[in-house]
Design a protein around this motif. Structure first.
Motif, PDB file in Angstrom:
ATOM      1  N   ALA A 145       0.837  -1.196   0.000  1.00 35.62           N
ATOM      2  CA  ALA A 145       0.000   0.000   0.000  1.00 35.62           C
ATOM      3  C   ALA A 145       0.877   1.255   0.000  1.00 35.62           C
ATOM      4  O   ALA A 145       0.556   2.248  -0.668  1.00 35.62           O
ATOM      5  CB  ALA A 145      -0.931  -0.001   1.205  1.00 35.62           C
ATOM      6  N   LEU A 146       1.984   1.208   0.743  1.00 38.18           N
ATOM      7  CA  LEU A 146       2.900   2.353   0.766  1.00 38.18           C
ATOM      8  C   LEU A 146       3.537   2.561  -0.612  1.00 38.18           C
ATOM      9  O   LEU A 146       3.667   3.700  -1.075  1.00 38.18           O
ATOM     10  CB  LEU A 146       3.990   2.138   1.818  1.00 38.18           C
ATOM     11  CG  LEU A 146       3.563   2.338   3.272  1.00 38.18           C
ATOM     12  CD1 LEU A 146       4.627   1.811   4.216  1.00 38.18           C
ATOM     13  CD2 LEU A 146       3.272   3.797   3.550  1.00 38.18           C
ATOM     14  N   GLU A 147       3.916   1.470  -1.263  1.00 32.86           N
ATOM     15  CA  GLU A 147       4.535   1.574  -2.584  1.00 32.86           C
ATOM     16  C   GLU A 147       3.557   2.092  -3.634  1.00 32.86           C
ATOM     17  O   GLU A 147       3.955   2.803  -4.549  1.00 32.86           O
ATOM     18  CB  GLU A 147       5.096   0.216  -3.012  1.00 32.86           C
ATOM     19  CG  GLU A 147       6.357  -0.164  -2.268  1.00 32.86           C
ATOM     20  CD  GLU A 147       6.857  -1.548  -2.629  1.00 32.86           C
ATOM     21  OE1 GLU A 147       6.419  -2.086  -3.667  1.00 32.86           O
ATOM     22  OE2 GLU A 147       7.690  -2.083  -1.879  1.00 32.86           O
TER      23      GLU A 147
ATOM     24  N   ALA B  47      -4.855   6.194   2.157  1.00 32.54           N
ATOM     25  CA  ALA B  47      -6.013   5.615   2.852  1.00 32.54           C
ATOM     26  C   ALA B  47      -5.869   4.100   2.979  1.00 32.54           C
ATOM     27  O   ALA B  47      -6.122   3.519   4.046  1.00 32.54           O
ATOM     28  CB  ALA B  47      -7.296   5.967   2.113  1.00 32.54           C
ATOM     29  N   VAL B  48      -5.456   3.453   1.912  1.00 29.27           N
ATOM     30  CA  VAL B  48      -5.280   1.995   1.932  1.00 29.27           C
ATOM     31  C   VAL B  48      -4.135   1.621   2.870  1.00 29.27           C
ATOM     32  O   VAL B  48      -4.233   0.643   3.624  1.00 29.27           O
ATOM     33  CB  VAL B  48      -5.021   1.469   0.499  1.00 29.27           C
ATOM     34  CG1 VAL B  48      -4.696  -0.009   0.522  1.00 29.27           C
ATOM     35  CG2 VAL B  48      -6.212   1.737  -0.395  1.00 29.27           C
ATOM     36  N   ALA B  49      -3.068   2.410   2.847  1.00 27.26           N
ATOM     37  CA  ALA B  49      -1.921   2.145   3.712  1.00 27.26           C
ATOM     38  C   ALA B  49      -2.321   2.267   5.183  1.00 27.26           C
ATOM     39  O   ALA B  49      -1.922   1.445   6.021  1.00 27.26           O
ATOM     40  CB  ALA B  49      -0.786   3.111   3.404  1.00 27.26           C
TER      41      ALA B  49
ATOM     42  N   THR C 257       4.289   3.341  10.894  1.00 28.21           N
ATOM     43  CA  THR C 257       3.414   4.475  11.203  1.00 28.21           C
ATOM     44  C   THR C 257       4.015   5.768  10.672  1.00 28.21           C
ATOM     45  O   THR C 257       3.306   6.596  10.095  1.00 28.21           O
ATOM     46  CB  THR C 257       3.195   4.583  12.728  1.00 28.21           C
ATOM     47  OG1 THR C 257       2.652   3.351  13.204  1.00 28.21           O
ATOM     48  CG2 THR C 257       2.238   5.711  13.066  1.00 28.21           C
ATOM     49  N   ALA C 258       5.314   5.930  10.852  1.00 28.13           N
ATOM     50  CA  ALA C 258       5.993   7.139  10.359  1.00 28.13           C
ATOM     51  C   ALA C 258       5.893   7.227   8.844  1.00 28.13           C
ATOM     52  O   ALA C 258       5.659   8.308   8.286  1.00 28.13           O
ATOM     53  CB  ALA C 258       7.452   7.134  10.799  1.00 28.13           C
ATOM     54  N   ARG C 259       6.060   6.104   8.163  1.00 28.55           N
ATOM     55  CA  ARG C 259       5.979   6.105   6.697  1.00 28.55           C
ATOM     56  C   ARG C 259       4.571   6.392   6.200  1.00 28.55           C
ATOM     57  O   ARG C 259       4.384   7.124   5.223  1.00 28.55           O
ATOM     58  CB  ARG C 259       6.482   4.764   6.153  1.00 28.55           C
ATOM     59  CG  ARG C 259       7.985   4.616   6.285  1.00 28.55           C
ATOM     60  CD  ARG C 259       8.466   3.249   5.880  1.00 28.55           C
ATOM     61  NE  ARG C 259       8.160   2.955   4.478  1.00 28.55           N
ATOM     62  CZ  ARG C 259       8.235   1.741   3.956  1.00 28.55           C
ATOM     63  NH1 ARG C 259       8.603   0.711   4.689  1.00 28.55           N
ATOM     64  NH2 ARG C 259       7.957   1.551   2.684  1.00 28.55           N
ATOM     65  N   VAL C 260       3.571   5.821   6.894  1.00 33.80           N
ATOM     66  CA  VAL C 260       2.169   6.081   6.510  1.00 33.80           C
ATOM     67  C   VAL C 260       1.831   7.549   6.735  1.00 33.80           C
ATOM     68  O   VAL C 260       1.183   8.192   5.912  1.00 33.80           O
ATOM     69  CB  VAL C 260       1.207   5.144   7.296  1.00 33.80           C
ATOM     70  CG1 VAL C 260      -0.229   5.579   7.103  1.00 33.80           C
ATOM     71  CG2 VAL C 260       1.393   3.708   6.844  1.00 33.80           C
ATOM     72  N   LYS C 261       2.293   8.071   7.858  1.00 36.34           N
ATOM     73  CA  LYS C 261       2.040   9.478   8.173  1.00 36.34           C
ATOM     74  C   LYS C 261       2.691  10.398   7.145  1.00 36.34           C
ATOM     75  O   LYS C 261       2.092  11.388   6.693  1.00 36.34           O
ATOM     76  CB  LYS C 261       2.565   9.788   9.575  1.00 36.34           C
ATOM     77  CG  LYS C 261       2.188  11.151  10.095  1.00 36.34           C
ATOM     78  CD  LYS C 261       2.657  11.327  11.520  1.00 36.34           C
ATOM     79  CE  LYS C 261       2.300  12.716  12.040  1.00 36.34           C
ATOM     80  NZ  LYS C 261       2.806  12.909  13.403  1.00 36.34           N
ATOM     81  N   ALA C 262       3.923  10.074   6.765  1.00 33.97           N
ATOM     82  CA  ALA C 262       4.637  10.889   5.753  1.00 33.97           C
ATOM     83  C   ALA C 262       3.918  10.844   4.419  1.00 33.97           C
ATOM     84  O   ALA C 262       3.839  11.845   3.707  1.00 33.97           O
ATOM     85  CB  ALA C 262       6.064  10.387   5.607  1.00 33.97           C
ATOM     86  N   LEU C 263       3.377   9.663   4.087  1.00 34.74           N
ATOM     87  CA  LEU C 263       2.647   9.527   2.818  1.00 34.74           C
ATOM     88  C   LEU C 263       1.360  10.343   2.844  1.00 34.74           C
ATOM     89  O   LEU C 263       0.995  10.981   1.849  1.00 34.74           O
ATOM     90  CB  LEU C 263       2.321   8.041   2.576  1.00 34.74           C
ATOM     91  CG  LEU C 263       1.579   7.710   1.274  1.00 34.74           C
ATOM     92  CD1 LEU C 263       2.470   8.017   0.084  1.00 34.74           C
ATOM     93  CD2 LEU C 263       1.174   6.251   1.264  1.00 34.74           C
ATOM     94  N   ALA C 264       0.696  10.362   4.000  1.00 35.88           N
ATOM     95  CA  ALA C 264      -0.559  11.092   4.128  1.00 35.88           C
ATOM     96  C   ALA C 264      -0.342  12.598   4.033  1.00 35.88           C
ATOM     97  O   ALA C 264      -1.160  13.317   3.467  1.00 35.88           O
ATOM     98  CB  ALA C 264      -1.246  10.734   5.451  1.00 35.88           C
TER      99      ALA C 264
END
Length: 89
Positions: free
Chosen positions: A38-40, A45-47, A80-87
């Motif tokens: 999902a991150l890639e 939202a999916v991540a 969590t940090a990566r998802v937050k950065a993506l958001a």
């Protein structure tokens, strides 16, 4: 090889527990892979959804003794940090 009845029984028990732990570890890795995918893909939202599903699975692995507590905490923190950065991006 096990010789005494007790050691034979322990060998049987270890086989069963190993199978259960292997299945748990595989399940945890699957959830983590879904978060990574999902991150890639870049879909925040999916991540986030994938991470919310992966967290309890990882912590369950901790309580069952499959994963070390600090390892799970580190993985959750980094994801969590990566998802937050993506958001925010």
């Amino acid at each position: 090889m096990a010789n005494t009845p007790q050691s034979k029984k322990r060998a049987r028990q270890i086989e069963r527990v190993t199978a259960v732990n292997k299945a748990r570890r595989s399940r945890i890795r699957t959830y983590l892979r879904k978060v990574e995918e999902a991150l890639e893909s870049g879909d925040a939202a999916v991540a986030r959804e994938a991470l919310l599903k992966a967290q309890p699975e990882l912590m369950r692995g901790v309580t069952k003794g499959v994963v070390h507590k600090n390892t799970a905490a580190r993985k959750i923190s980094r994801l969590t940090a990566r998802v937050k950065a993506l958001a925010t991006a």
